[in-house]
Design an enzyme around this catalytic site. Structure first.
Site, PDB file in Angstrom:
ATOM      1  N   TYR A 252      -1.789  21.065  -9.380  1.00 10.20           N
ATOM      2  CA  TYR A 252      -2.653  21.460 -10.506  1.00 10.20           C
ATOM      3  C   TYR A 252      -3.697  22.520 -10.135  1.00 10.20           C
ATOM      4  O   TYR A 252      -3.884  22.824  -8.977  1.00 10.20           O
ATOM      5  CB  TYR A 252      -3.228  20.262 -11.269  1.00 10.20           C
ATOM      6  CG  TYR A 252      -4.151  19.260 -10.615  1.00 10.20           C
ATOM      7  CD1 TYR A 252      -4.809  19.469  -9.422  1.00 10.20           C
ATOM      8  CD2 TYR A 252      -4.391  18.052 -11.279  1.00 10.20           C
ATOM      9  CE1 TYR A 252      -5.667  18.520  -8.910  1.00 10.20           C
ATOM     10  CE2 TYR A 252      -5.260  17.093 -10.767  1.00 10.20           C
ATOM     11  CZ  TYR A 252      -5.886  17.335  -9.581  1.00 10.20           C
ATOM     12  OH  TYR A 252      -6.732  16.400  -9.079  1.00 10.20           O
ATOM     13  N   GLU A 253      -4.272  23.113 -11.151  1.00  7.95           N
ATOM     14  CA  GLU A 253      -5.157  24.282 -10.979  1.00  7.95           C
ATOM     15  C   GLU A 253      -4.443  25.450 -10.314  1.00  7.95           C
ATOM     16  O   GLU A 253      -5.039  26.190  -9.530  1.00  7.95           O
ATOM     17  CB  GLU A 253      -6.421  23.916 -10.201  1.00  7.95           C
ATOM     18  CG  GLU A 253      -7.315  22.914 -10.877  1.00  7.95           C
ATOM     19  CD  GLU A 253      -7.643  23.265 -12.323  1.00  7.95           C
ATOM     20  OE1 GLU A 253      -7.710  24.466 -12.649  1.00  7.95           O
ATOM     21  OE2 GLU A 253      -7.804  22.334 -13.137  1.00  7.95           O
ATOM     22  N   GLY A 254      -3.175  25.625 -10.631  1.00  4.06           N
ATOM     23  CA  GLY A 254      -2.380  26.668  -9.988  1.00  4.06           C
ATOM     24  C   GLY A 254      -1.696  26.092  -8.773  1.00  4.06           C
ATOM     25  O   GLY A 254      -2.376  25.693  -7.821  1.00  4.06           O
TER      26      GLY A 254
ATOM     27  N   GLN B 221      -1.395  30.078  -5.617  1.00  2.00           N
ATOM     28  CA  GLN B 221      -2.555  30.413  -4.775  1.00  2.00           C
ATOM     29  C   GLN B 221      -2.179  31.473  -3.737  1.00  2.00           C
ATOM     30  O   GLN B 221      -2.914  32.423  -3.503  1.00  2.00           O
ATOM     31  CB  GLN B 221      -3.074  29.168  -4.034  1.00  2.00           C
ATOM     32  CG  GLN B 221      -3.455  27.987  -4.909  1.00  2.00           C
ATOM     33  CD  GLN B 221      -4.539  28.297  -5.904  1.00  2.00           C
ATOM     34  OE1 GLN B 221      -5.487  29.019  -5.587  1.00  2.00           O
ATOM     35  NE2 GLN B 221      -4.418  27.770  -7.117  1.00  2.00           N
TER      36      GLN B 221
END
Lengths: 563, 563
Positions: B421-423, B428
């Site tokens: 999650y969050e990319g 990243q």
């Protein structure tokens, strides 16, 4: 997307990479002709793909449960198991004298992979039965064999392995289960065992427990342990399940995965047992079971890795983010390295099985030693690869990988047991650098020489890959020499990374052979393994050589939190 | 054995490795004196250890559930959250104008790690609220700020982040949620969002959704997207939760882990929203939230790694197989490498936060660029370490690790979301080698120079370690140059291993500093990192340079199963 048994890849390996031909050339395995092999793989593949794979997700959602002391298995498991038993798959490698098909272990191991890839929880039932069959074939009296083998081989009864107790895991010798001699030549077994896979089963008519226990005059440690056959129902004079024995399932464990496999806490309360082999020499028979199971568990890792990879690849082909994510370089990297590692682990497992077959057929000590050396490698590397690829499968799915409905998470949760059971991978690695190198490293160096020979042969066709494999084998040789010269604690501290590095060199070796025998896709996978995965040996061999001094220099308190 | 917040290790890092002193020397953060820092860490550590850690296991067993369209959270979460809110922890770094404490992000990130280590599922609630606070502070109108910030900062209301839709994950620009202008200056939002963490909450009085949607005249892709504040209850004139908005929770996801965190499918059905920032420029505000959250998620990885390590170390000290297994060389290897990696990941995360603080306090572009460069590294490496150490924690437990009752498996299941999650960590890494190296590699080379300087300074005290770190930094420099010269697809194919290698060099750098400032145990851990973990860079950098050609040479069909 459902699992498709990797019949073609296995057939390719058995034809061109780890050929079954030398096995089929022996008198013992003369029946393993090319046609037979093809038919067996195709038929087992169909069973796995069509009958077993559809049971996998449901068994996660509806775990085995205990009702009135009896296991109720997951939906469809009874029918699934019947298909396994009726196909003759339990006794594929068992002795024909008792109804087995007498085919090579190599085939059995390949079939086991496909059944496990389809439904790991269910495959554990025949897996353990096969281990018990082999232990009985090698160690039991003719009377016991006559009673139990036909039933186990037909799948009417299942077999279990009872080693572990709450205080005795890796240290089997610490067990406290007691055996007392009875007047009729049987024994009374009393104690508690844990982690008993399929310790009760409603897909078989009887459950036969192979139980380690200590006689009153058994010494301490593993040398004083005997092995007993303790059936749930004592066979009557007609060999049918008769009166109930004094044993019961206390509870089932609530596990991270393999929910369909009932993991039992067993209580033996003066249960009637029959000695398997000799008194106080139970560990020998248990090791027969365990070695069989170790290779099979390694292939379970390969199996779930294969299934997870297929699952992830199907998702990646379907899922569009800008383009289908299978076109994203990083997703492709994950899938390709996963595919290359699954191939390597599969070839290593089959090579181990091939050595077992040649040893069985010829009695050749070298083959026995080779199989013994490859077993811990096949177990640990196969299960590590399975975990790594299942983990990658979750990652490829992105957010959907964390949602149980997708099934990606189940593969990871299921396969996570495989580096643990049948001896943790740490135990495997210590076995490798300890017992399996008590020959002064002879078998290790012989395998390395084989890799060097392979690299030499490949030099003309694939010069860059051959050179890389050659160099990696030479580096492994140096690390092996260094390990042999180091003290036991240093060796143990480096055991796991050393085993991994050894497995990669073998994997690269088999990839090199595949690249020469196969198409462009095989060449690309070999290149991926050699250029992307084999270089990880630098890290592992650095760790393998690092010894134990610094590990001891960290105070225990620092692990729990720094003071 | 329960979690003990790593107050001492964090304090050591902020004193001697990634000093907070330069931050405290700025006017903006003058209040962050040594005493204040010590008090904040101690108090947060107590909250985590005493109030939150006891909730963790129960939240796994009793997940958040949906009752009549409303989330009912896990046992004790209401009290646990109240303790967080009343301690002022939600607004620790928020602007004092609206009730925040205005302390450095570095402290906030450190506190976040401790709360997450105690109970990841609950900590997600304030984590996302903090991201929303920051987005509002930077982008919202004064009117919106006045209404929402005090409530979010006090914890009375929580904030969520609504990006993902079934067809729009990594490709945010593919979203289909619509916004229509209303006559009163508000907007009507219609669409479905998935994976909305804490999308409804019974531990807060109101849930404020930051929702990405497209106006009729918004162009395609990410450039046509606007961000809206869509509260569950529309604030009345007194700023209290008023009439219900036209939105609802459709369902909760059934996840592999973080069962205590309700992951909602949200439906917006002409819901009233207020614009945050400018029309069509919603991604800028969303990136503020996401960058904040990315670092925080990296620290979640560190957090669960710490918790799993403590848990495993306690088991290993207690579990006797021959001797306590913490004395077994391989178990010790696992614990020691885990401890060394957790330290490295923690230091990297805190270094990123330190750069953020210096950027905020001084407006210095270099600090901003440094934080931007370190964010994907902190996120990906922190979460990878978390997964690796939690996995190791299961392995150390042996068979017990697979039994849910032990709790080891929960850490692994919980932390597995963090690389996603969050990319995803793949995203990243692409951010690192793409956007973050659009400066021609300037920031990468500056960080490498810093490592070289550090190695030079350490040469006298720790010559062998300093030399190894120096060499690793030089090798990384070469790989960086090669990456900069390669095409985009090759760069993306190597992004993940490159990021990992970069993180290890930074980790080794911080270990070197710690070894000089700390006791023998710090020196031993530095040696373990440099001799056992840093050498893994050879494998990763080989893969980083391998490019994409061979990946393309494998046909898609080979991933699904070899033909």
């Amino acid at each position: 997307m459902s699992y498709r048994a990797p019949v073609d890849d296995i057939a390719f390996i058995l034809r061109s990479v780890v050929p079954l031909a030398p096995v089929a050339a022996t008198e013992r395995f003369a029946e393993a002709s090319e046609d037979t092999v093809a038919a067996v793989l195709t038929e087992a593949g169909r069973l796995a793909t069509e009958a077993l794979a559809p049971l996998n997700r449901g068994s996660d959602l509806t775990p085995a449960r205990l009702e009135n002391g009896a296991v109720r298995s997951s939906p469809g498991f009874a029918e699934g198991f019947r298909a396994i038993a009726e196909g003759g798959w339990v006794g594929l490698s068992a002795n024909p004298d008792h109804g087995g098909a007498g085919l090579p272990q190599t085939l059995n191991v390949a079939v086991g992979e496909m059944l496990a890839g389809a439904c790991l929880s269910l495959q554990l039932n025949p897996l353990l039965t096969q281990g018990q069959i082999e232990a009985l074939e090698h160690h039991a009296s003719d009377e016991l064999k006559a009673i139990y083998l036909p039933k186990l081989i037909s799948g009417e009864w299942n077999g279990t392995m009872n080693l572990t107790e709450p205080g005795a895991g890796s240290d089997v010798g610490a067990l406290t289960t007691r055996a007392e001699r009875a007047d009729d030549g049987t024994y009374r077994i009393t104690g508690q065992k844990i982690f008993i896979t399929w310790g009760d089963s409603d897909v078989n008519d009887n459950t036969c427990h192979a139980v380690l226990a200590r006689l009153p005059d058994g010494g301490p440690g593993t040398r004083g342990i005997s092995l007993f056959m303790v059936p749930k129902h004592i066979p009557d004079d007609n060999g049918r399940p008769g009166v109930g024995n004094s044993l019961r399932v206390v509870s089932l464990e609530h596990k991270m995965g393999i929910h369909g496999s009932p993991t039992c806490v067993m209580s033996y309360e003066g249960a009637t047992g029959w000695l398997i082999g000799e008194e106080h020499k139970g560990m020998a028979a248990m090791f027969t079971m365990m070695n069989n199971a170790r290779l099979a568990v390694g292939m379970q890792g390969v199996a779930v890795g294969e299934a997870a990879l297929q699952h992830a690849a199907a998702y990646a082909a379907d899922r569009v983010q800008f383009v289908p994510i299978i076109r994203h370089a990083d997703v492709r990297r994950m899938l390709a390295t996963g595919r290359a590692e699954v191939f390597a682990a599969r070839a290593i497992g089959l090579a181990c099985a091939q050595a077992l077959d040649l040893a069985a057929a010829t009695g050749d000590d070298d083959c026995t030693a080779r199989a013994a050396f490859l077993t811990p490698i096949a177990k640990a590397y196969g299960t590590d690869v399975g975990c790594r690829v299942a983990d990658m499968g979750v990652q490829v799915h992105g957010g959907m990988g964390f949602i149980e409905e997708t099934g990606a998470a189940q593969y990871l949760r299921d396969v996570r047991i495989t580096p643990i059971y049948e001896g943790t991978n740490g135990i495997q690695a210590m076995d490798l650098v300890g017992r399996k190198m008590m020959d002064g490293g002879d078998m290790a160096f012989r395998l390395i020489d084989e890799v060097l020979d392979g690299a030499k042969s490949a030099q003309a066709a694939l010069p860059d890959l051959a050179t890389a494999v050659w160099d990696a084998a030479e580096t492994l040789r140096d690390a092996t020499s260094a390990l042999l010269e180091s003290g036991q604690q240093d060796r143990f501290a480096g055991a796991v990374p050393y085993l991994t590095a050894f497995a990669r060199v073998l994997g690269a070796h088999f990839h090199l052979i595949a690249a020469q025998a196969g198409d462009d896709s095989r060449k690309a996978l070999a290149r991926i393994f050699v250029t992307r995965i084999l270089p990880r040996n630098a890290g592992d061999l650095a760790e393998a050589r690092a010894g134990t001094a610094e590990l001891e220099a960290v105070p225990d308190a620092a692990f729990a939190g720094h003071a």
